[in-house]
Design a protein around this motif. Structure first.
Motif: not given
Lengths: 114, 109
Positions: B40-58
Motif C-alpha cells: 500500500p502506498g508504494k510503486g510495484p516492486e519487481f519479482l520475476f521475469t519469465l520468457y518461455s513455457a516451462g520456465e520457473e523462477k524462485e
C-alpha cells in the motif's frame, strides 16, 4: 543503482486546475512509461516513450493530458484541466529496452482532485 | 484483443497455508511475463521475469511458473509479511506492456 525518481509524492488540487508530475528514470533506460492506478485496480498505461519518441499513447486522454520526454531522459506528465475522476496514483516506470525487459517503478504521485 | 486476467481478486490465507495465484493471458507475441509485488502506498516492486513455457523462477517462499496460456505464482508456507497485492504484467508485440488487476493477498498469523 538509483531507482526511478518521481515528484511530488502527493498533490491536492481543485477541479479545472492544472498539475504536472516529474519523472527521472534509471540511467541508461531507453523506455519510459506513465501509468494511472485507481485504488483497487491494476496500473493502466497512459503513455510509453522509447528514448524521446512516443511508442503508445492510445489510452492517454489527449484533450486534457500531455506528456513529454526531453532529450530521452526526464519526463513530465501534465493534466489540464483536471477532473474529479483523475484522482489516482500516477506511476512512472522505466526499462532498459522495452517490453522484453522488466520495468522498474517509482513511488508514484498520489493526486486528489477536489 | 490482448488481455491479462488475474485470479482470485483476493485471497486470505493462514500463516503456513500454501496456495497459488493465477495469471492468464492472451497476447500477440509474448516477449516476457513479469510478476510484481505492491505494498500500500508504494510503486510495484519487481519479482520475476519469465520468457518461455516451462520456465520457473524462485525467490524465498515464491515460485513463478509459465505455460503457453498462463502463469502461476506459488506461495509456500506464507508469512504475514507476504501480505501485499501481486501484479502480473505481460510484454507483447509493439513493445506493449499490459498489467492485470492484481490479487490482494492477506496472510493471517
Amino acid at each position: 543503482e538509483a531507482g526511478v525518481a518521481q515528484s511530488p509524492r502527493y498533490k491536492i488540487i481543485e477541479k479545472r486546475q492544472s498539475v504536472a508530475f516529474w519523472c527521472n528514470p534509471i540511467s541508461g533506460h531507453a523506455t519510459l512509461y506513465w501509468y494511472q492506478q485507481i485504488l483497487g485496480q491494476g496500473p493502466k498505461l497512459l503513455i510509453q516513450f522509447q528514448n524521446n519518441g512516443v511508442v503508445d499513447d492510445s489510452q492517454l486522454p489527449k484533450d486534457r493530458f500531455s506528456a513529454e520526454r526531453l532529450k530521452g531522459v526526464d519526463s513530465t506528465l501534465k493534466i489540464q484541466p483536471a477532473k474529479l475522476e483523475d484522482s489516482a496514483v500516477y506511476l512512472c516506470a522505466s526499462s532498459f529496452s522495452g517490453s522484453n525487459t522488466e520495468a522498474f517503478f517509482g513511488q508514484g504521485t498520489r493526486l486528489t482532485v477536489v | 484483443e490482448d488481455q491479462v486476467t488475474q485470479s482470485p481478486e483476493a485471497l486470505r490465507l493462514q500463516e503456513g497455508e500454501s496456495s497459488s495465484l493465477n495469471c492468464s493471458y492472451t497476447v500477440s507475441g509474448l516477449r516476457g511475463l513479469f510478476w510484481y509485488r505492491q505494498d500500500p502506498g508504494k510503486g510495484p516492486e519487481f519479482l520475476f521475469t519469465l520468457y518461455s513455457a516451462g520456465e520457473e523462477k524462485e525467490k524465498e517462499r515464491l515460485k513463478a511458473t509459465l505455460t503457453k496460456k498462463e502463469s502461476f505464482l506459488h506461495i509456500t508456507a506464507p508469512k504475514p509479511e507476504d501480505s501485499a497485492t501481486y501484479l502480473c504484467a505481460v510484454g507483447g508485440n509493439f513493445n506493449k506492456f499490459y498489467f492485470g488487476s492484481g490479487t490482494k493477498l492477506n496472510v493471517k498469523p
